[in-house]
Design a protein around this motif. Structure first.
Motif, PDB file in Angstrom:
ATOM      1  N   PRO A 176      21.166  -6.720 126.056  1.00 18.27           N
ATOM      2  CA  PRO A 176      21.531  -5.311 125.866  1.00 18.27           C
ATOM      3  C   PRO A 176      22.987  -5.030 126.209  1.00 18.27           C
ATOM      4  O   PRO A 176      23.661  -4.244 125.527  1.00 18.27           O
ATOM      5  N   ASP A 191      20.501  -6.244 115.243  1.00 15.01           N
ATOM      6  CA  ASP A 191      19.819  -5.622 116.376  1.00 15.01           C
ATOM      7  C   ASP A 191      18.315  -5.857 116.302  1.00 15.01           C
ATOM      8  O   ASP A 191      17.651  -6.018 117.332  1.00 15.01           O
ATOM      9  N   SER A 248      16.211  -7.655 119.224  1.00 10.91           N
ATOM     10  CA  SER A 248      15.139  -6.891 119.863  1.00 10.91           C
ATOM     11  C   SER A 248      13.813  -7.635 119.814  1.00 10.91           C
ATOM     12  O   SER A 248      13.047  -7.625 120.780  1.00 10.91           O
ATOM     13  N   GLU A 253      20.499   0.698 124.448  1.00 12.08           N
ATOM     14  CA  GLU A 253      20.492  -0.639 125.029  1.00 12.08           C
ATOM     15  C   GLU A 253      20.835  -0.651 126.519  1.00 12.08           C
ATOM     16  O   GLU A 253      20.301  -1.463 127.285  1.00 12.08           O
TER      17      GLU A 253
END
Length: 297
Positions: A184, A207, A211, A271
């Motif tokens: 993050p 992303d 994730s 994040e």
């Protein structure tokens, strides 16, 4: 005072705090294997002091090797080697001296096992992560993060003189925790890392992919924390705390995944909330590790 503050900054004190959070609870848990009660106060203070010096050595040498990167990144361009408050040669000597002193200290005042593990931790961070992995692979923080797991081995060995399966479980908790903790931050500063040519996963992947991997690591992290229950063994108090903290953190990572899957213009990814939440998670779980040995099963 400014010069002193610059040398202290080389050791990255905030990172050292997090390492010590994992060392002390491990020592309290290890004491139950050798008779119960509390470890010697001098052993606790000595291990924490030696660990602080060792981590300071690794962090200083990391800054020495990464001074070219730090000069490019906005987040790090005020570090002492970039501003010139400390010369590269002085930082190199300082880092080496700290490393030698820390290993010798553990060898003389604690035990041989903790000294060898301390030397391994320094080498893993400086050579394994900083020199070999950081600039070459997006998985740098995954395997390089092994160095950050070593304090639980050092703390356990300082008390018992050996290792066991319980510290392996704690080691794995930190190992699986490291990617959802650090990625993050890398997402937040991906432009910095890209400008410096450091291929952190959030720099080279979407992303969504980052994730997804964070969710997988988080689930493995919670599984490792619960694996400690039969290995230590731990009471229902630790089980509930570790399970609840793990569920809470996994929920925050899944929420990040959902936002990455359906991005909305103007909506923040969040994040940094996950980054700060990871620190809270680790602190809570290891606080439970510290308290649990003094509770009935």
């Amino acid at each position: 005072m400014r010069r002193l503050a610059a040398y202290v900054a080389l050791t990255k004190p905030r990172i050292i705090e997090l390492l010590l959070v994992t060392t002390l609870p491990t020592m309290l848990l290890a004491q139950q294997r050798v008779g119960g009660g509390f470890p010697s106060l001098w052993l606790i203070l000595g291990t924490l002091l030696g660990g602080t010096v060792a981590a300071g050595s690794a962090n200083t040498l990391n800054m020495y090797l990464d001074r070219d990167i730090d000069a490019v990144m906005n987040r790090t361009r005020r570090r002492p080697l970039v501003t010139g408050e400390v010369t590269p040669r002085a930082a190199l000597v300082f880092g080496i001296v700290l490393g030698v002193v820390s290993v010798a200290y553990f060898w003389v005042f604690v035990n041989v096992a903790s000294a060898l593990l301390t030397a391994a931790a320094i080498l893993l961070y400086v050579v394994g992560y900083t020199m070999l992995l950081k600039r070459r692979t997006p998985q740098n923080i995954v395997w390089g993060g092994i160095a950050g797991c070593m304090p639980v081995f050092i703390g356990w060995a300082a008390v018992t003189g050996t290792l066991d399966w319980a510290p392996v479980a704690l080691f794995l908790v930190i190992f699986f925790w490291t990617p959802p903790h650090y990625w993050p931050l890398s997402m937040k500063f991906r432009r910095d890392y890209a400008a410096a040519g450091v291929p952190m996963l959030p720099v080279v992947a979407s992303d969504l992919r980052v994730s997804v991997e964070m969710v997988a690591y988080s689930v493995a992290m919670v599984a490792a924390s619960l694996a400690l229950v039969p290995l230590a063994p731990m009471s229902w108090v630790y089980t509930v705390v570790a399970g609840a903290a793990g569920a809470w953190f996994c929920w925050s990572v899944v929420a990040l995944l959902r936002r990455a899957r359906r991005p909305v213009a103007g909506r923040k990814l969040g994040e940094m909330g996950v980054f700060h939440g990871s620190i809270t998670y680790l602190t809570v779980v290891f606080a439970a590790v510290a308290v649990d040995p003094f509770l009935p099963l």
